[in-house]
Design an enzyme around this catalytic site. Sequence first.
Site, PDB file in Angstrom:
ATOM      1  N   GLU A  84      -4.657   7.647  -3.211  1.00 16.45           N
ATOM      2  CA  GLU A  84      -5.174   6.399  -2.641  1.00 16.45           C
ATOM      3  C   GLU A  84      -5.405   5.361  -3.739  1.00 16.45           C
ATOM      4  OE1 GLU A  84      -5.163   6.155   0.529  1.00 16.45           O
ATOM      5  OE2 GLU A  84      -6.327   4.338   0.940  1.00 16.45           O
ATOM      6  N   HIS A  96       0.839  -1.201   0.000  1.00 11.27           N
ATOM      7  CA  HIS A  96       0.000   0.000   0.000  1.00 11.27           C
ATOM      8  C   HIS A  96       0.879   1.257   0.000  1.00 11.27           C
ATOM      9  CE1 HIS A  96      -3.737   2.240   1.183  1.00 11.27           C
ATOM     10  NE2 HIS A  96      -2.832   3.067   1.688  1.00 11.27           N
ATOM     11  N   GLU A  97       1.812   1.320   0.919  1.00 10.67           N
ATOM     12  CA  GLU A  97       2.676   2.506   1.007  1.00 10.67           C
ATOM     13  C   GLU A  97       3.578   2.608  -0.228  1.00 10.67           C
ATOM     14  OE1 GLU A  97       1.743   4.583   3.036  1.00 10.67           O
ATOM     15  OE2 GLU A  97       0.563   3.264   4.340  1.00 10.67           O
ATOM     16  N   HIS A 130       1.761   4.519  -2.861  1.00 13.98           N
ATOM     17  CA  HIS A 130       1.884   5.963  -2.639  1.00 13.98           C
ATOM     18  C   HIS A 130       3.271   6.459  -3.058  1.00 13.98           C
ATOM     19  CE1 HIS A 130      -1.882   6.815  -0.611  1.00 13.98           C
ATOM     20  NE2 HIS A 130      -1.673   5.929   0.345  1.00 13.98           N
TER      21      HIS A 130
END
Lengths: 489, 489
Positions: free
Chosen positions: A281, A251-252, A255
């Site tokens: 997101e 997830h990170e 980003h």
Amino acid sequence: MEELRRRLGEIADLERAAMLLTWDQEVGMPRAGAPARAEQRATLSRLSHELFCADAIGELLENAEPRDELERDIVRVSRRDFDRARRVPGELVAELSRGAAEGHGAWSEARAGAGFAHFAPALERNLDLARQLSACFDAGEHVYDALVEDYEPGMRTAQVRAVLGALRDGLVPLVAAAGEVDDRVLRQGPSAQEGQRALVGTVLRAVGVDEDSWRLDDAEHPFQATMAINDVRLTTRFDQDGVEGLFGALHEFGHGLYERQIDPALARTPLATGASSAWHESQSRLWENMVGRSAPFWRWCLPHATAALPERFGDLGWQDVARAAAAVRPTLIRVSADEVTYGLHIALRFELELALLDGTLAVADLPGAWNEKVREYLGVEVPDDLHGVLQDVHWGEGLFGYFPTYALGNVIAGQVWARVERELPSLGDEIAVGEFGSLRAWLGENIHRLGRRRTPEELVQEVCGTPLDPAPYLAYLEQRVRASAALMP
Amino acid sequence: MEELRRRLGEIADLERAAMLLTWDQEVGMPRAGAPARAEQRATLSRLSHELFCADAIGELLENAEPRDELERDIVRVSRRDFDRARRVPGELVAELSRGAAEGHGAWSEARAGAGFAHFAPALERNLDLARQLSACFDAGEHVYDALVEDYEPGMRTAQVRAVLGALRDGLVPLVAAAGEVDDRVLRQGPSAQEGQRALVGTVLRAVGVDEDSWRLDDAEHPFQATMAINDVRLTTRFDQDGVEGLFGALHEFGHGLYERQIDPALARTPLATGASSAWHESQSRLWENMVGRSAPFWRWCLPHATAALPERFGDLGWQDVARAAAAVRPTLIRVSADEVTYGLHIALRFELELALLDGTLAVADLPGAWNEKVREYLGVEVPDDLHGVLQDVHWGEGLFGYFPTYALGNVIAGQVWARVERELPSLGDEIAVGEFGSLRAWLGENIHRLGRRRTPEELVQEVCGTPLDPAPYLAYLEQRVRASAALMP
């Protein structure tokens, strides 16, 4: 134009330095340094705000003569930011920041035993401040318009309502129809931390993290922080159940990759970040879910997972893991929700904060309304406010208008993924052998390099060829649930 | 006064943020982040310089009405800093910074094979810039006066010359008389890095490092950086021969403890650092040498050293180690010199930079003059400029006036230590059982808490009861060499 860019560059440097103060505080600062760090952070924010809101910037923007398309974008975006920043009086900024700090405190105390009634006055105050903030801007159709504008430039409440409503209406039957799946391999019980670390290292190297331009650290709250296009930092944690740390890292990474692939020509300008919160997101969700929970990913990843965590993965085939990764299980807590139920957690928060702001829901009635919606959308009972209305910090910190960006991000990810699948037909085969380069390049070329040069809606239209639309995301979820149910072990 | 303090606080916050940018660059920044980091650092320095040199600060200083002794000190020290900062034109500041960057480059190339002649023009330029800098201030007796003032407020060239001359005259015979000592245990061959780490951890915890307010990291160049009185960071390296990493850590701890014990009331003022470079160095040398190379220290430390590095320390008694720690061995390289010869390395640099600046020595003649002085003071031959005039970066970066502070630091450490031994008669017994609390408290109470509230010379007088005087340091060295020679294994 020269002087405008010099000043904007200075402000960008200050903002990155402030980011480092924050990153360091979460990652490695000795505990006792906290009070001094709060002063340092406040000073840097105040200075960059003062430098940006200076009359001189207004004049430079007025008289700027852009020499190319990039400089035209710099002026347009800076003017929009400048106008918004100048409309909010310094006193209200200070009040909002005090409200956030005190609201956070009241929320913590409420969670620690004082209960929702203890939190209610702080929430009332934050709602009042949000209404005051909204009043600084031209009246939209809804008090919420000005708030959502901070995260999704150009988007209106009516549109958010339509998209999230359609999403909710599509998700409720999907959740109700989902069968029971054994997802313990990914979610339950502790995993050896060294094994998790090794697995996360292998996966991040494969998706594109190198130590020349990235760092990975442990932190209590996983986040991404960018010091420069060539200096991107991820954090994750390894003390959660299952291999949640792996999904958190992906997830990170999503980003971080967005920031990492911004056109270097945008460095030290206000364009050097993602188009909006939802767009950001969308990229984290795409890597966490579309990639990280897919069957091809686990065909590639399972041997690595087994080598790193043999007790957990040793007896399984990739089909088992892919089925577990797509499991649907209605639960009470947003941050650990699966892909399908997640959107319902957001929809109910959005509906409730809208009602709180326009006064159709009283703060005192919030817990009941919350529990009612959880029953209606997810079919589960809320036993207490810790597992209900007190679970998220956002309202305590006065963040209204932020929740929808999580779901809008999923919606955008669905649209982008549909496009990716059309344009990169062999991507599944590539992922199944651990190759992620063409996906990375496609995202860089079509989305990341542009930074803030497009509004969120322009970018949706440009990348996906249609306006914002929840249908592809719903189709993706339906297809994934169906396909994973059909996977034979 | 209120407004003055607010502005000085803001400047202090910016300076600490700039320090974090530097610390992070040395400790953990991904390599590729360097160019962006250089911009960020330049912006923060420029901003804090601009904020401090503003006319408004001058007016506030003019009209300030201090409400107590502390505020009187803040105004006095700020006025002195302000007057100095305002005298140097921005253009010269930029030239000096360019000269430093280019000189550093030329020095690196000279070391990499291009030779001294390649470095000479950059050195000429740096000397010329230093003369221009000096000319910004009231003419002292020597062009060097204004340079040394940057590091040792109030000190004059004549005084430095007298103190370093006396030191040199005392050291030369001491070096000549020193016998051969086997110091391999501390200096030669690699040590297991994990063992060194464990030993350094044990020692730092014992001397007073706790994880609430301190950090220890690896870095190529050991240094100390303070983010706040409660957030002090040390770095060391473990890839050197012997246990040099331990002595390096104790050295940086001495710097850190100075910053850690400053009166919290001084936080966010210009007083919140050490009195001068020499005073700072006195504290690092005191912990590295007076404590860390003493017999009592090794009576306590040897069992820990043996547990951590059994192959290195297993066969020895504390007497062997204490003898090795006090060994005198004339060598060519300053940074690895022992306690006794160290002062001679400094004396020759000071004499040479003085002659370069006043024009009595031509740059072309520098290598010969260097080699001559090394022969005269240390009795060794310089085989090439890498082991001679090209070993230190300082002159390449235009740092003139800094070298003497290393030796003045030793001199002050000698005076302080003599006082400590009188006032804490049982300190040796305490150290021998690993207790360092009374020394820490004494230094905090008599020196550290004051920050910059005294000039270097006032502080010497106040702490030691006499003016600056090399005699106690020479006596300390003589006594240590004699005593360690008498230690029986």
